[in-house]
Write an enzyme that holds these catalytic residues in place. Structure first.
Site, short mmCIF file in Angstrom:
data_model
loop_
_atom_site.label_atom_id
_atom_site.label_comp_id
_atom_site.label_asym_id
_atom_site.label_seq_id
_atom_site.Cartn_x
_atom_site.Cartn_y
_atom_site.Cartn_z
CE1 TYR A 196 -8.40 -0.15 9.89
CE2 TYR A 196 -8.50 0.88 12.11
CZ TYR A 196 -7.89 0.77 10.92
OH TYR A 196 -6.60 1.62 10.99
NE ARG B 123 -4.85 5.49 -2.56
CZ ARG B 123 -5.89 5.56 -1.65
NH1 ARG B 123 -6.21 6.40 -0.91
NH2 ARG B 123 -6.51 4.06 -1.37
N GLY C 221 0.80 -1.13 0.04
CA GLY C 221 -0.01 0.10 -0.04
C GLY C 221 0.88 1.37 0.04
CB ALA D 51 -11.67 -7.66 15.19
CG ASP E 109 -6.40 -8.00 -3.30
OD1 ASP E 109 -6.32 -7.95 -1.93
OD2 ASP E 109 -7.72 -8.27 -3.43
P1 NDP Z 1 -4.99 5.03 2.62
O1 NDP Z 1 -6.46 4.67 2.40
O2 NDP Z 1 -4.75 6.42 2.54
O3 NDP Z 1 -4.08 4.31 1.59
C1 NDP Z 1 -4.24 2.65 1.66
C2 NDP Z 1 -3.30 2.11 0.76
O4 NDP Z 1 -3.68 0.69 1.08
C3 NDP Z 1 -3.43 2.37 -0.49
O5 NDP Z 1 -2.01 2.48 -1.22
C4 NDP Z 1 -4.18 1.34 -1.28
O6 NDP Z 1 -3.78 1.12 -2.63
C5 NDP Z 1 -3.59 0.00 -0.35
N1 NDP Z 1 -4.83 -0.85 -0.26
C6 NDP Z 1 -5.91 -0.81 -0.08
N2 NDP Z 1 -6.61 -2.11 -0.09
C7 NDP Z 1 -5.66 -3.07 -0.64
C8 NDP Z 1 -5.65 -4.36 -1.05
N3 NDP Z 1 -6.68 -4.85 -0.84
N4 NDP Z 1 -4.57 -5.00 -1.46
C9 NDP Z 1 -3.19 -4.14 -1.49
N5 NDP Z 1 -3.39 -2.66 -1.26
C10 NDP Z 1 -4.41 -2.40 -0.85
O7 NDP Z 1 -4.74 4.56 3.96
P2 NDP Z 1 -3.70 5.14 5.01
O8 NDP Z 1 -2.45 5.35 4.41
O9 NDP Z 1 -4.47 6.02 5.80
O10 NDP Z 1 -3.39 4.04 5.95
C11 NDP Z 1 -2.17 3.02 5.89
C12 NDP Z 1 -2.33 2.10 7.12
O11 NDP Z 1 -2.35 2.81 8.32
C13 NDP Z 1 -3.72 1.24 7.33
O12 NDP Z 1 -3.25 -0.06 7.41
C14 NDP Z 1 -4.35 1.86 8.26
O13 NDP Z 1 -5.16 0.89 8.75
C15 NDP Z 1 -3.36 2.34 9.14
N6 NDP Z 1 -3.84 3.63 9.93
C16 NDP Z 1 -4.29 4.82 9.46
C17 NDP Z 1 -4.67 5.73 10.35
C18 NDP Z 1 -5.33 7.07 9.88
O14 NDP Z 1 -6.02 7.83 10.39
N7 NDP Z 1 -5.24 7.23 8.30
C19 NDP Z 1 -4.87 5.52 11.63
C20 NDP Z 1 -4.43 4.29 12.26
C21 NDP Z 1 -3.91 3.14 11.56
P3 NDP Z 1 -4.55 1.76 -3.96
O15 NDP Z 1 -4.60 3.16 -3.66
O16 NDP Z 1 -3.81 1.37 -5.13
O17 NDP Z 1 -5.91 1.34 -3.84
#
Ligand code: NDP
Length: 252
Positions: free
Chosen positions: A156, A16, A13, A158, A64
């Site tokens: 989430y 972004r 991921g 969990a 994915d």
């Molecule tokens: P974003 O939604 O900004 O980015 C999510 C990223 O995960 C993207 O690169 C997306 O790829 C990728 N992604 C989503 N689904 C899949 C999948 N099935 N397979 C592969 N890649 C996937 O999220 P954040 O940057 O905010 O979050 C990053 C991490 O931090 C996460 O684990 C989140 O739970 C955790 N987190 C975030 C918080 C927040 O407040 N933002 C707080 C606490 C934890 P694409 O864009 O190509 O779909």
């Protein structure tokens, strides 16, 4: 003093938000980076350009994280291009609404599959390579939700609580092989994921009030903790969780 030149990091991921900040910071200290994306190739390519602007190489792979074949293909591509994997950051994740009593099995499964199973699948593929070299760092991006729970997001919470327990389990299992596994647990971070809550001024004010540091985190705040865990300065941390939340949730 922080220098990861010659090392290779996979950031899931990485296209972004927090993942992009992590990929860029690791590249700034010299690491070659493999970033995965799910849907947004353009965003991933933009991050790759930024990574390369610091000097290191960047491989972009569509995957994915919940699909074993995609994970295997990513790790094979990384090994083919770089011949080693030093750091794995399990960052890809999703955060959706789900009131208990009305949550579909599909919504539950999707969250557990991406957040928890994706972390397991990547660890399972990468660990044999790290074991051979008797060295490696695995950093799982958990959440305050996994530490204290989160109403209306129980699926989430969990998934993130499971990531913390998983890390506490494989940390001691892998430390004798020179592989250190730890978590970073962010509080609120300003990314697309949290936009529905943080990009509405009244809601942002409400959230900020509960944070002693008086602001939400940036992706860079989280990347800093990841860099520490990827570096030699965290050489005695095993199965631990670094909470990056501005004091908002005082949990360990
Ligand atoms: P974003 O939604 O900004 O980015 C999510 C990223 O995960 C993207 O690169 C997306 O790829 C990728 N992604 C989503 N689904 C899949 C999948 N099935 N397979 C592969 N890649 C996937 O999220 P954040 O940057 O905010 O979050 C990053 C991490 O931090 C996460 O684990 C989140 O739970 C955790 N987190 C975030 C918080 C927040 O407040 N933002 C707080 C606490 C934890 P694409 O864009 O190509 O779909």
């Amino acid at each position: 003093m922080l220098d990861l030149s010659g090392q290779v990091a996979i950031v899931t991921g990485g296209s972004r938000g927090i993942g992009a900040s992590i990929a860029e910071l690791l590249a700034r200290v010299g690491a070659d980076v493999v970033i995965t994306y799910h849907r947004d190739k353009r965003a991933a390519d933009r991050v790759a350009c930024e990574v390369r602007s610091f000097g290191p190489e960047c491989l972009v792979v569509r995957a994915d994280v919940s699909k074993p074949a995609d994970v295997r293909r990513t790790v094979r591509a990384a090994m083919k291009q770089f011949g080693r994997i030093d750091v794995l950051v399990n960052n890809a994740g999703i955060w959706t609404y789900g009131a208990i009593g009305r949550m579909s099995e599909r919504v539950w499964d999707e969250t557990l599959d991406v957040n928890m199973k994706g972390t397991f699948l990547f660890c399972n593929e990468v660990v044999p390579h790290m074991k051979k070299r008797r060295s490696g760092r695995i950093i799982n991006i958990a959440s305050t939700a996994g530490q204290r729970g989160e109403a209306f997001h129980s699926h989430y919470a969990a998934s993130k609580g499971a990531m913390i327990a998983f890390t506490k389990s494989i940390g001691p299992e892998l430390a004798p092989f020179g592989i250190l596994v730890n978590n970073v647990a962010p509080g609120w971070v300003d990314t697309d994921m949290s936009a529905s809550a943080l990009r509405v001024p009244a809601s942002l004010r409400q959230v900020t009030k509960g944070i002693p540091n008086r602001r939400v985190a940036t992706g860079e705040d989280i990347a800093g903790a990841v860099l520490f865990l990827a570096s030699e300065f965290s050489a005695h941390l095993v199965g631990s969780t670094i909470s990056v939340n501005g004091g908002g949730v005082l949990v360990g």
